[in-house]
Scaffold this motif. Structure first.
Motif, PDB file in Angstrom:
ATOM      1  N   GLY A 149     139.497  16.470 100.383  1.00 62.48           N
ATOM      2  CA  GLY A 149     139.821  15.070 100.617  1.00 62.48           C
ATOM      3  C   GLY A 149     140.377  14.380  99.383  1.00 62.48           C
ATOM      4  O   GLY A 149     140.492  13.157  99.348  1.00 62.48           O
ATOM      5  N   ALA A 150     140.740  15.168  98.359  1.00 62.87           N
ATOM      6  CA  ALA A 150     141.353  14.580  97.168  1.00 62.87           C
ATOM      7  C   ALA A 150     142.738  14.050  97.517  1.00 62.87           C
ATOM      8  O   ALA A 150     143.429  14.601  98.376  1.00 62.87           O
ATOM      9  N   ARG A 151     143.135  12.972  96.841  1.00 63.28           N
ATOM     10  CA  ARG A 151     144.466  12.371  97.059  1.00 63.28           C
ATOM     11  C   ARG A 151     145.528  13.191  96.336  1.00 63.28           C
ATOM     12  O   ARG A 151     145.384  13.464  95.148  1.00 63.28           O
ATOM     13  N   PHE A 152     146.606  13.525  97.022  1.00 64.69           N
ATOM     14  CA  PHE A 152     147.746  14.169  96.374  1.00 64.69           C
ATOM     15  C   PHE A 152     148.576  13.070  95.729  1.00 64.69           C
ATOM     16  O   PHE A 152     148.976  12.114  96.382  1.00 64.69           O
ATOM     17  N   GLU A 153     148.810  13.188  94.442  1.00 62.45           N
ATOM     18  CA  GLU A 153     149.539  12.147  93.713  1.00 62.45           C
ATOM     19  C   GLU A 153     150.914  12.592  93.252  1.00 62.45           C
ATOM     20  O   GLU A 153     151.633  11.812  92.641  1.00 62.45           O
TER      21      GLU A 153
END
Length: 195
Positions: A149-153
C-alpha cells in the motif's frame, strides 16, 4: 525522531540488530543469487560481504542505519537482512530497504512481517515519511512494495550506480504517517491469514 537498534519480533520473525555472533550465519544466508545482487547498489555476497558488513556497522554507529538480520521463527533460520537507513531525524524520515531474503523465505509471511515491524518502529519513533526504493526493473520487488500500500511517487532516472557499474533507474515509493493506519490494517489483515 530517534530510531533505536532494538530487537523487533512478532509471531513469524525476529529482527535482530547486527552483532558479531550473527556474522557467519548472515554471510551464509546472503551468499547466493548473484543475478539478484546485480540489481542492488551494494552487495553482501561472496568476497564483498566483509566491506558490506563493516559499512553497515559504521552507519549504525553514526545513527544513520539500523541493519537487521531476519530470523524466521518457525525453524530459527536466519533467512536474510533488512534495514532502516538514511535516517534523517531533522526531516523525520528514513528509508526501509537493503532487503535481501533467501528464496525459501520469499512469497510468504516473512516480508510482510518484516515490513509491519519496521514501519511500526519508524512511525512510533516519530517518522513522518518512510521511503522504499527499488530498481525500476525489479518487478518482483515493485509488486511486493505495491502490495503493502506504499504510494508510488515516480521513477528517478540514473539515481544509483549498482555495484556492477550499471546506471540504475530507481522506483520511489513512500508510506507517510497519515497513510500508516491504512497500511498497518492492510498488513495486519495479510498476517492474520497466516495465523
Amino acid at each position: 525522531m530517534k530510531i533505536e537498534a532494538v530487537v523487533l519480533e512478532n509471531a513469524w520473525v525476529r529482527l535482530e540488530p547486527w552483532v558479531l555472533p550473527l556474522k557467519d550465519d548472515l554471510r551464509a544466508a546472503l551468499d547466493i543469487e548473484p543475478e539478484v545482487w546485480a540489481m542492488m547498489a551494494g552487495t553482501g555476497q561472496g568476497e564483498h560481504f566483509e566491506d558490506w558488513w563493516q559499512a553497515a556497522l559504521t552507519r549504525t554507529a553514526a545513527g544513520t542505519q539500523v541493519a537487521y538480520a531476519v530470523r524466521r521463527l518457525s525453524d530459527g533460520a536466519l533467512v536474510g537482512t533488512t534495514s532502516l537507513y538514511d535516517i534523517r531525524p531533522e526531516h523525520r524520515r528514513c528509508e526501509l530497504g537493503a532487503t535481501f531474503y533467501r528464496p525459501d523465505a520469499r512469497g510468504g509471511v516473512v516480508n510482510p512481517s518484516c515490513k509491519r515491524l519496521l514501519l511500526a518502529h519508524a512511525f512510533e519513533a516519530g517518522a513522518l515519511r518512510v521511503e522504499i526504493l527499488t530498481d525500476a526493473l525489479n518487478a518482483r520487488s515493485r509488486a511486493a512494495i505495491e502490495k503493502l500500500g506504499a504510494r508510488f511517487e515516480g521513477v528517478l532516472g540514473n539515481y544509483k550506480i549498482t555495484w556492477t557499474g550499471r546506471s540504475r533507474d530507481t522506483a520511489l515509493y513512500a508510506v507517510l504517517a497519515r497513510d500508516w493506519p491504512e497500511v498497518r490494517a492492510r498488513l495486519d489483515a495479510r498476517l492474520n491469514a497466516f495465523a
